[in-house]
Each structure stands twice: as structure tokens, then as C-alpha cells.
Write a protein that holds these residues in place. Structure first.
Motif, PDB file in Angstrom:
ATOM      1  N   ARG A 118       0.821  -1.216   0.000  1.00 60.37           N
ATOM      2  CA  ARG A 118       0.000   0.000   0.000  1.00 60.37           C
ATOM      3  C   ARG A 118       0.857   1.269   0.000  1.00 60.37           C
ATOM      4  N   ASN A 119       2.011   1.206   0.658  1.00 62.03           N
ATOM      5  CA  ASN A 119       2.901   2.365   0.749  1.00 62.03           C
ATOM      6  C   ASN A 119       3.603   2.687  -0.567  1.00 62.03           C
ATOM      7  N   GLU A 120       3.525   1.803  -1.549  1.00 58.79           N
ATOM      8  CA  GLU A 120       4.209   2.006  -2.830  1.00 58.79           C
ATOM      9  C   GLU A 120       3.420   2.891  -3.793  1.00 58.79           C
ATOM     10  N   HIS A 121       2.128   3.053  -3.563  1.00 55.46           N
ATOM     11  CA  HIS A 121       1.271   3.921  -4.371  1.00 55.46           C
ATOM     12  C   HIS A 121       1.300   3.556  -5.860  1.00 55.46           C
ATOM     13  N   TYR A 122       1.018   2.307  -6.153  1.00 59.57           N
ATOM     14  CA  TYR A 122       0.961   1.856  -7.546  1.00 59.57           C
ATOM     15  C   TYR A 122      -0.279   2.425  -8.218  1.00 59.57           C
ATOM     16  N   GLN A 123      -0.136   2.788  -9.507  1.00 62.72           N
ATOM     17  CA  GLN A 123      -1.284   3.280 -10.263  1.00 62.72           C
ATOM     18  C   GLN A 123      -2.105   2.136 -10.850  1.00 62.72           C
ATOM     19  N   GLN A 124      -1.445   0.995 -11.120  1.00 61.66           N
ATOM     20  CA  GLN A 124      -2.147  -0.126 -11.734  1.00 61.66           C
ATOM     21  C   GLN A 124      -1.474  -1.432 -11.333  1.00 61.66           C
ATOM     22  N   ALA A 125      -2.285  -2.470 -11.254  1.00 61.55           N
ATOM     23  CA  ALA A 125      -1.784  -3.836 -11.066  1.00 61.55           C
ATOM     24  C   ALA A 125      -2.272  -4.656 -12.247  1.00 61.55           C
ATOM     25  N   ILE A 126      -1.374  -5.455 -12.804  1.00 60.27           N
ATOM     26  CA  ILE A 126      -1.740  -6.400 -13.853  1.00 60.27           C
ATOM     27  C   ILE A 126      -1.580  -7.788 -13.267  1.00 60.27           C
ATOM     28  N   VAL A 127      -2.686  -8.510 -13.178  1.00 59.40           N
ATOM     29  CA  VAL A 127      -2.696  -9.839 -12.565  1.00 59.40           C
ATOM     30  C   VAL A 127      -2.671 -10.869 -13.684  1.00 59.40           C
ATOM     31  N   MET A 128      -1.530 -11.495 -13.887  1.00 61.44           N
ATOM     32  CA  MET A 128      -1.362 -12.428 -15.001  1.00 61.44           C
ATOM     33  C   MET A 128      -2.059 -13.775 -14.770  1.00 61.44           C
ATOM     34  N   PRO A 129      -1.897 -14.402 -13.604  1.00 62.47           N
ATOM     35  CA  PRO A 129      -2.612 -15.672 -13.388  1.00 62.47           C
ATOM     36  C   PRO A 129      -4.115 -15.434 -13.274  1.00 62.47           C
ATOM     37  N   ARG A 130      -4.898 -16.458 -13.555  1.00 65.75           N
ATOM     38  CA  ARG A 130      -6.356 -16.325 -13.516  1.00 65.75           C
ATOM     39  C   ARG A 130      -6.970 -16.803 -12.206  1.00 65.75           C
ATOM     40  N   SER A 131      -6.172 -17.011 -11.192  1.00 66.15           N
ATOM     41  CA  SER A 131      -6.692 -17.535  -9.923  1.00 66.15           C
ATOM     42  C   SER A 131      -7.205 -16.416  -9.020  1.00 66.15           C
ATOM     43  N   LEU A 132      -8.105 -16.764  -8.143  1.00 69.15           N
ATOM     44  CA  LEU A 132      -8.624 -15.840  -7.144  1.00 69.15           C
ATOM     45  C   LEU A 132      -7.493 -15.375  -6.226  1.00 69.15           C
ATOM     46  N   LYS A 133      -6.633 -16.304  -5.828  1.00 67.13           N
ATOM     47  CA  LYS A 133      -5.541 -15.997  -4.893  1.00 67.13           C
ATOM     48  C   LYS A 133      -4.601 -14.926  -5.441  1.00 67.13           C
ATOM     49  N   SER A 134      -4.342 -14.953  -6.737  1.00 64.61           N
ATOM     50  CA  SER A 134      -3.395 -14.003  -7.324  1.00 64.61           C
ATOM     51  C   SER A 134      -3.919 -12.570  -7.317  1.00 64.61           C
ATOM     52  N   ALA A 135      -5.220 -12.387  -7.228  1.00 66.22           N
ATOM     53  CA  ALA A 135      -5.812 -11.044  -7.234  1.00 66.22           C
ATOM     54  C   ALA A 135      -5.948 -10.453  -5.834  1.00 66.22           C
ATOM     55  N   LEU A 136      -5.642 -11.220  -4.800  1.00 66.39           N
ATOM     56  CA  LEU A 136      -5.843 -10.741  -3.432  1.00 66.39           C
ATOM     57  C   LEU A 136      -4.861  -9.646  -3.019  1.00 66.39           C
ATOM     58  N   ALA A 137      -3.571  -9.827  -3.254  1.00 60.10           N
ATOM     59  CA  ALA A 137      -2.574  -8.844  -2.812  1.00 60.10           C
ATOM     60  C   ALA A 137      -2.819  -7.461  -3.424  1.00 60.10           C
ATOM     61  N   PRO A 138      -3.048  -7.347  -4.750  1.00 58.90           N
ATOM     62  CA  PRO A 138      -3.350  -6.012  -5.289  1.00 58.90           C
ATOM     63  C   PRO A 138      -4.622  -5.397  -4.704  1.00 58.90           C
ATOM     64  N   PHE A 139      -5.616  -6.234  -4.409  1.00 56.61           N
ATOM     65  CA  PHE A 139      -6.846  -5.742  -3.799  1.00 56.61           C
ATOM     66  C   PHE A 139      -6.556  -5.165  -2.412  1.00 56.61           C
ATOM     67  N   PHE A 140      -5.818  -5.898  -1.591  1.00 59.87           N
ATOM     68  CA  PHE A 140      -5.501  -5.418  -0.240  1.00 59.87           C
ATOM     69  C   PHE A 140      -4.492  -4.283  -0.246  1.00 59.87           C
ATOM     70  N   ALA A 141      -3.770  -4.107  -1.353  1.00 58.45           N
ATOM     71  CA  ALA A 141      -2.845  -2.978  -1.482  1.00 58.45           C
ATOM     72  C   ALA A 141      -3.595  -1.689  -1.817  1.00 58.45           C
ATOM     73  N   GLY A 142      -4.860  -1.808  -2.185  1.00 57.31           N
ATOM     74  CA  GLY A 142      -5.665  -0.630  -2.491  1.00 57.31           C
ATOM     75  C   GLY A 142      -5.334  -0.013  -3.838  1.00 57.31           C
ATOM     76  N   ILE A 143      -4.815  -0.804  -4.754  1.00 58.59           N
ATOM     77  CA  ILE A 143      -4.487  -0.303  -6.087  1.00 58.59           C
ATOM     78  C   ILE A 143      -5.802  -0.081  -6.835  1.00 58.59           C
ATOM     79  N   SER A 144      -5.984   1.124  -7.366  1.00 53.72           N
ATOM     80  CA  SER A 144      -7.297   1.469  -7.923  1.00 53.72           C
ATOM     81  C   SER A 144      -7.608   0.759  -9.236  1.00 53.72           C
ATOM     82  N   VAL A 145      -6.619   0.539 -10.096  1.00 48.48           N
ATOM     83  CA  VAL A 145      -6.854  -0.149 -11.364  1.00 48.48           C
ATOM     84  C   VAL A 145      -6.180  -1.512 -11.295  1.00 48.48           C
TER      85      VAL A 145
END
Length: 182
Positions: A118-145
């Protein structure tokens, strides 16, 4: 799609040369300085794949992203084994190790990684794997896109859900590249 000329100029009132804009309105453009470009460089987080062959193919996405926006800083969230491989990819700014093994949910660890990011202030996350687990970290990081393919009930975790067309995207490298296109 933005062109290089659009990226290097910004509308400013009273500076630079006039430019015919939308509906005949006049915009003034000023060249961005190198300092402006460096300070406004986009930061991307890419959640990398868990397999070595897929990680090698992921470099095609990294190259595409850097080609489109050379100032972009690309950080890759990936398993520990991929760190030496990512270190050899000049497009990758930093590799971030996710402390879980393939297939392990480890929700608490994924939440902790997301909060740390969250402290890194990313503008976007690209989640390459199609699993639910792979999308969790960007979600909890609060990345808007958060961009990724539809799969495993990731609604809400991804904000830019792409439909996977297996006919036109018949190769993994094509799928990876499509995530970098708007």
C-alpha cells in the motif's frame, strides 16, 4: 491511444504555442521537462506467473509496457524462485517475493503483503494468473486499477476485467501481451 506527442505535452493556459483543440477551443501546450516525466513516472505492479516458462514469456509484457511508457517502473510480485530470473530482465525495476507456495491460500500472508504494498502507491496492477488468490494482494494494497482476465469469481477483486477469447488469444504470450493493451 495516446501518442508520444500527447504524452510529452500537457495543456497549459498561457504557455507555449496555441493548438486547435476540441470543438475549436484553443489549448496551449508546453513540453514536459525530464524532471516532470521522472516525478510522474507510472508505477505498475505485475503479479507474475508461478511457472518458469510462463515467467520467461512474461518478459514480452514487460517489454511492451516499457516500450509504451519508458519511464514506467515495473515491480513484479512473484515466487522466490523467480527472483534471479527477474533480476536479469532490464524492464523490471524490482521483484517482490510473495511468501506462499503455489496453490496455498495463506490468506493472512496475502493480506500482509497487500498492506505492505500500500505504501508504494501503484497506479495499476496487472494480474497475469487467472486464480482468485493471485488477485488478493493487489486488492488489499488498495491499487485502484486492477487488470486481469475473468476467472475464479474475481469480481470485485479486479476493476478492469478482461474477457479471455481463447480463439484470438490462442497462445499464452498473446494473452500476456493483451493485458498490457488498453
Amino acid at each position: 491511444m495516446r501518442t508520444r506527442a500527447d504524452r510529452d505535452t500537457i495543456p497549459r493556459r498561457g504557455f507555449g504555442k496555441p493548438d486547435a483543440g476540441i470543438a475549436g477551443k484553443v489549448f496551449f501546450r508546453k513540453k514536459r521537462s525530464q524532471l516532470d516525466l521522472m516525478l510522474n513516472a507510472q508505477k505498475l505492479l505485475v503479479v507474475g506467473p508461478s511457472w518458469i516458462g510462463d515467467m520467461v514469456m512474461a518478459q514480452s509484457l514487460f517489454k511492451l509496457l516499457k516500450q509504451r511508457e519508458p519511464e514506467t517502473k515495473i515491480d513484479v510480485l512473484a515466487p522466490a524462485w523467480s527472483e534471479p530470473l527477474l533480476a536479469r530482465m532490464p524492464e523490471v525495476h524490482r521483484s517482490i517475493t510473495i511468501p506462499v507456495t503455489h496453490g496455498e491460500l495463506a490468506l493472512g500472508k496475502r493480506i500482509a503483503v497487500g498492506r505492505r504494498l500500500r505504501n508504494e502507491h501503484y497506479q495499476q496492477a496487472i494480474v497475469m494468473p487467472r486464480s482468485l488468490k493471485s488477485a488478493l494482494a493487489p486488492f488489499f494494497a488498495g491499487i485502484s486499477v486492477r487488470t486481469g482476465f475473468k476467472g475464479e469469481w474475481r469480481y470485485g477483486l479486479l476493476t478492469d476485467i478482461r474477457r479471455l477469447d481463447k480463439v484470438s488469444l490462442d497462445q499464452t504470450v498473446k494473452r500476456f501481451l493483451s493485458l498490457g493493451l488498453e
